[in-house]
Design a protein around this motif. Structure first.
Motif, mmCIF file in Angstrom:
data_model
loop_
_atom_site.group_PDB
_atom_site.id
_atom_site.type_symbol
_atom_site.label_atom_id
_atom_site.label_comp_id
_atom_site.label_asym_id
_atom_site.label_seq_id
_atom_site.Cartn_x
_atom_site.Cartn_y
_atom_site.Cartn_z
ATOM 1 N N VAL A 1 0.846 -1.234 0.000
ATOM 2 C CA VAL A 1 0.007 -0.059 0.082
ATOM 3 C C VAL A 1 0.825 1.280 0.090
ATOM 4 O O VAL A 1 1.800 1.347 0.921
ATOM 5 N N GLN A 2 0.514 2.292 -0.759
ATOM 6 C CA GLN A 2 1.348 3.571 -0.926
ATOM 7 C C GLN A 2 0.171 4.560 -0.827
ATOM 8 O O GLN A 2 -0.630 4.545 -1.512
ATOM 9 N N LEU A 3 0.923 5.520 0.090
ATOM 10 C CA LEU A 3 -0.092 6.529 0.496
ATOM 11 C C LEU A 3 0.543 7.798 -0.154
ATOM 12 O O LEU A 3 1.644 8.201 0.261
ATOM 13 N N GLN A 4 0.056 8.886 -0.687
ATOM 14 C CA GLN A 4 0.639 10.087 -1.124
ATOM 15 C C GLN A 4 -0.200 11.225 -0.729
ATOM 16 O O GLN A 4 -1.645 11.357 -1.090
ATOM 17 N N ALA A 5 0.179 11.913 0.305
ATOM 18 C CA ALA A 5 -0.613 13.148 0.893
ATOM 19 C C ALA A 5 -0.324 14.277 0.083
ATOM 20 O O ALA A 5 0.860 14.544 -0.298
ATOM 21 N N SER A 6 -1.342 15.239 -0.045
ATOM 22 C CA SER A 6 -0.954 16.600 -0.677
ATOM 23 C C SER A 6 -2.175 17.505 -0.110
ATOM 24 O O SER A 6 -3.047 17.380 0.654
ATOM 25 N N GLY A 7 -1.984 18.736 -0.500
ATOM 26 C CA GLY A 7 -2.944 19.895 -0.024
ATOM 27 C C GLY A 7 -2.556 20.979 1.079
ATOM 28 O O GLY A 7 -3.360 21.716 1.354
ATOM 29 N N GLY A 8 -1.222 20.587 1.594
ATOM 30 C CA GLY A 8 -0.635 21.393 2.420
ATOM 31 C C GLY A 8 -0.276 22.857 2.135
ATOM 32 O O GLY A 8 -0.235 22.948 0.694
ATOM 33 N N PHE A 28 -8.693 -0.521 -1.114
ATOM 34 C CA PHE A 28 -8.725 0.624 -0.086
ATOM 35 C C PHE A 28 -9.982 0.578 0.547
ATOM 36 O O PHE A 28 -10.219 1.210 1.857
ATOM 37 N N SER A 29 -11.061 0.289 0.024
ATOM 38 C CA SER A 29 -12.301 0.310 0.839
ATOM 39 C C SER A 29 -12.398 -0.469 1.946
ATOM 40 O O SER A 29 -13.117 -0.704 3.054
ATOM 41 N N SER A 30 -11.316 -1.663 2.230
ATOM 42 C CA SER A 30 -11.171 -2.416 3.447
ATOM 43 C C SER A 30 -10.375 -1.849 4.523
ATOM 44 O O SER A 30 -10.104 -2.455 5.375
ATOM 45 N N TYR A 31 -9.790 -0.536 4.279
ATOM 46 C CA TYR A 31 -8.736 0.047 5.193
ATOM 47 C C TYR A 31 -9.395 0.982 6.283
ATOM 48 O O TYR A 31 -10.260 1.823 5.687
ATOM 49 N N LEU A 50 -11.547 7.389 10.282
ATOM 50 C CA LEU A 50 -12.710 7.134 9.254
ATOM 51 C C LEU A 50 -12.995 5.717 9.159
ATOM 52 O O LEU A 50 -11.700 4.897 8.844
ATOM 53 N N SER A 51 -13.963 5.077 9.294
ATOM 54 C CA SER A 51 -14.287 3.554 8.982
ATOM 55 C C SER A 51 -14.344 3.531 7.427
ATOM 56 O O SER A 51 -14.166 4.271 6.909
ATOM 57 N N ARG A 52 -14.266 2.190 7.256
ATOM 58 C CA ARG A 52 -14.134 1.749 5.827
ATOM 59 C C ARG A 52 -15.245 2.104 4.942
ATOM 60 O O ARG A 52 -14.933 2.628 3.681
ATOM 61 N N CYS A 95 -1.383 10.926 6.662
ATOM 62 C CA CYS A 95 -2.445 9.886 6.561
ATOM 63 C C CYS A 95 -1.652 8.512 6.680
ATOM 64 O O CYS A 95 -0.812 8.196 6.228
ATOM 65 N N GLY A 96 -2.645 7.721 7.427
ATOM 66 C CA GLY A 96 -2.144 6.439 7.720
ATOM 67 C C GLY A 96 -3.306 5.327 7.362
ATOM 68 O O GLY A 96 -4.451 5.640 7.309
ATOM 69 N N ALA A 97 -3.095 4.101 6.817
ATOM 70 C CA ALA A 97 -3.932 3.194 6.692
ATOM 71 C C ALA A 97 -3.934 1.957 7.852
ATOM 72 O O ALA A 97 -2.641 1.603 7.926
ATOM 73 N N ASP A 98 -5.133 1.688 8.318
ATOM 74 C CA ASP A 98 -5.046 0.368 9.281
ATOM 75 C C ASP A 98 -5.541 -0.862 8.397
ATOM 76 O O ASP A 98 -6.841 -0.617 8.111
#
Length: 125
Positions: A1-8, A28-31, A50-52, A95-98
């Motif tokens: 899983v790769q996450l890319q944050a932006s908008g700051g 993604f919808s399961s994280y 936030l929930s899945r 951002c983090g993914a569980d």
């Protein structure tokens, strides 16, 4: 899983920013997804989770009523809308993914398995 944050960016007190975090992969919808922040010289702290499905949210008290976390599972993206920003909101936002918890919305960084690179938010007074 790769996450890319932006908008700051740089914003004045009372202003708004919208952060985005785009995820790779087809599950993604399961994280459970979360946002954390880290101010200079401080530890990473929980902001929102936030929930899945996007139906349940969890916020730290400091941002309740000002920040809104949401997701678009079709776009593999989670958002953090930040309004009424304050200087104390300044920091690097991650951002983090569980991927393991399922239904629990955790405020502990240790529960999150993957992290984005962070995006800097600076709120000037």
């Amino acid at each position: 899983v790769q996450l890319q944050a932006s908008g700051g960016g740089l914003v004045q007190t009372g202003g708004s920013l919208r952060l985005s975090c785009a995820a790779s992969g087809r599950t993604f919808s399961s994280y459970v997804m979360g946002w954390f922040r880290q101010a200079p010289g401080k530890e990473r702290e929980f902001v929102a989770a936030l929930s899945r499905s996007g139906g349940r949210t969890y916020y730290t008290d400091a941002v309740k009523g000002r920040f809104t976390i949401s997701r678009d599972n079709a776009k593999n993206t989670v958002y953090l809308q930040m309004d009424s920003l304050k200087p104390e909101d300044t920091g690097i936002y991650y951002c983090g993914a569980d991927i393991n918890t399922g239904t629990v919305l955790s405020s502990s960084p240790g529960r999150y398995d993957y992290w984005g690179q962070g995006t800097l938010v600076t709120v000037s007074s």
